[in-house]
Enzyme design. Structure first.
Site, PDB file in Angstrom:
ATOM      1  N   LYS A  36     -12.689 -58.200  23.214  1.00  0.00           N
ATOM      2  CA  LYS A  36     -11.766 -58.553  22.131  1.00  0.00           C
ATOM      3  C   LYS A  36     -10.386 -58.973  22.601  1.00  0.00           C
ATOM      4  CE  LYS A  36     -10.411 -53.861  21.077  1.00  0.00           C
ATOM      5  NZ  LYS A  36     -10.947 -52.650  20.478  1.00  0.00           N
ATOM      6  N   ARG A 131      -9.827 -42.336  13.106  1.00  0.00           N
ATOM      7  CA  ARG A 131      -9.941 -43.743  12.764  1.00  0.00           C
ATOM      8  C   ARG A 131     -11.300 -43.864  12.095  1.00  0.00           C
ATOM      9  NH1 ARG A 131      -9.213 -48.713  16.963  1.00  0.00           N
ATOM     10  NH2 ARG A 131     -11.487 -48.554  17.020  1.00  0.00           N
TER      11      ARG A 131
HETATM   12  C1  LIG Z   1     -11.372 -51.848  21.418  1.00  0.00           C
HETATM   13  C2  LIG Z   1     -12.514 -50.962  21.285  1.00  0.00           C
HETATM   14  C3  LIG Z   1     -13.142 -50.480  22.436  1.00  0.00           C
HETATM   15  C4  LIG Z   1     -12.651 -50.778  23.833  1.00  0.00           C
HETATM   16  O1  LIG Z   1     -11.478 -50.048  24.097  1.00  0.00           O
HETATM   17  P1  LIG Z   1     -10.791 -50.067  25.544  1.00  0.00           P
HETATM   18  O2  LIG Z   1      -9.780 -48.975  25.476  1.00  0.00           O
HETATM   19  O3  LIG Z   1     -10.187 -51.420  25.717  1.00  0.00           O
HETATM   20  O4  LIG Z   1     -11.832 -49.790  26.543  1.00  0.00           O
HETATM   21  C5  LIG Z   1     -14.265 -49.680  22.255  1.00  0.00           C
HETATM   22  N1  LIG Z   1     -14.724 -49.365  21.040  1.00  0.00           N
HETATM   23  C6  LIG Z   1     -14.134 -49.804  19.900  1.00  0.00           C
HETATM   24  C7  LIG Z   1     -14.710 -49.416  18.587  1.00  0.00           C
HETATM   25  C8  LIG Z   1     -13.006 -50.616  19.996  1.00  0.00           C
HETATM   26  O5  LIG Z   1     -12.422 -51.040  18.875  1.00  0.00           O
END
Ligand SMILES: *Cc1c(COP(=O)(O)O)cnc(C)c1O
Length: 360
Positions: A36, A131
């Site tokens: 992302k 969350r």
């Molecule tokens: C962004 C995200 C991740 C990845 O997080 P990082 O800290 O960049 O490894 C994993 N799971 C969800 C649901 C996310 O939104």
């Protein structure tokens, strides 16, 4: 070369991803490569897949579509809870999604049925970070209803910690997730393929704990791209922390007073004059601002301090360095700066390879 720009070293990203895939693989944990913050860059996606990530994850459909248009055929996991308004598209472009709302999963079921597809669902469990996630006490009931929905395959359960409240993944919450996986399997006589323990914040736990239990997947973005863990923002041993760097260009360089003069009111973004009058100092302006990056997430070379930023200007105290107009300055970036600069149309993205001159 154009500035500002992000230099993205694909070999360093490959090394980081490969290292984590191997270390976690030894503990029975697969890696979903989180794209992302990379705007669906096909080159970064291919780098992660070559390094052994099992599938790709993104929170935005646009990025997933961009990867597919570039002929990336890996399984795609939608990380953000689906919007009902996107249900039709989600079931055609992704293989599975992380979910916490029964009403949404029902809509995915009808959309999948209409499209003649099966959509995989991972149920997210709330384990304290507040969350997304189903409360543990409601999980069995949700599973029961999901199992009745046509064209939906229950792939597993997962959780997400350390994002909203900074709750650390630890033996307690991870064993709770394992216990929930066992109890669903026992209650419904099924096997959950995926027990996804979390994100980069889980690495400390995953690589040091004595027992990973049922956790067999992590979704990793920041650790791979920036080589650091998000709980204490410490570098991870053996990974590159400079796989992605930001370069900006000097547009003014002058000796000026350290203190402003005139009547002082508000600033555009809160530039604070350094405390105490130091007389004249070298003040340098770079063509870089809030529209390009989160200035709080920048770390410049030793001896250079960031004084402030507005939309288009970054003002630095260049200390002993005379940086004349046209000079380029390189910054290390944190996750917030990475996300902003990756998504800014004003920042060029330049892919590089170290391996041409250095063995990885
Ligand atoms: C962004 C995200 C991740 C990845 O997080 P990082 O800290 O960049 O490894 C994993 N799971 C969800 C649901 C996310 O939104």
């Amino acid at each position: 070369m154009s500035a500002p720009r992000l230099e993205i070293d694909l070999d360093k990203i490959h090394h980081n991803a490969r290292t984590l895939v191997e270390q976690l693989g030894n503990r029975g944990i697969s890696v979903t490569g989180v794209m992302k913050s990379s705007l669906g860059s096909p080159e970064i996606a291919r780098t992660l897949l070559r390094a052994g990530v099992k599938m790709l994850g993104d929170s935005r459909l646009e990025n997933i579509e961009a990867m597919q248009q570039a002929n990336i055929t890996a399984s795609m996991m939608l990380l953000r809870s689906p919007m009902i308004s996107q249900a039709d598209k989600i079931v055609t472009v992704t293989d599975l999604s992380l979910n916490s709302e029964l009403g949404v999963i029902r809509m995915l079921s009808s959309a999948a049925k209409a499209a003649g597809r099966t959509h995989g669902v991972v149920l997210m469990v709330e384990l304290g970070d507040l969350r997304e996630g189903i409360m543990p006490a409601d999980l069995n009931d949700t599973v029961r209803q999901v199992l009745c929905l046509p064209n939906i395959a229950l792939k597993g359960i997962g959780t997400n910690l350390a994002c909203h409240s900074g709750v650390s993944p630890d033996a307690k919450n991870m064993s709770e997730l394992s216990r929930l996986a066992d109890s669903i399997e026992a209650a419904f006589g099924l096997t959950l393929d995926i027990v996804s323990g979390g994100n980069s914040a889980n690495l400390d736990w995953a690589l040091s704990c004595t027992n990973t239990g049922r956790i067999n997947n992590l979704r990793l973005g920041e650790a791979v791209l920036l080589g650091c863990e998000p709980l204490h923002r410490q570098p991870i041993e053996g990974l590159y922390t400079d796989a992605i760097t930001l370069i900006a260009e000097v547009i003014e360089s002058k000796a000026k007073p350290s203190q402003p003069w005139g009547e002082i009111a508000q600033t555009a973004f809160g530039i604070k004059p350094p405390a105490g009058d130091r007389g004249n100092m070298l003040r340098v302006i770079l063509a870089l601002g809030h529209q390009d990056v989160d200035p709080d997430g920048l770390q410049g070379p030793n001896g250079i301090a960031i004084i402030g930023a507005s939309s288009d200007h970054l003002i630095i105290d260049s200390g002993e360095f005379r940086l004349k107009a046209g000079t380029e300055v390189r910054f290390q970036i944190n996750y917030s700066a990475l996300v902003r600069s990756m998504t800014s149309p004003f920042v060029a993205k330049v892919l590089t390879h170290t391996s041409k001159n250095r063995l990885l």
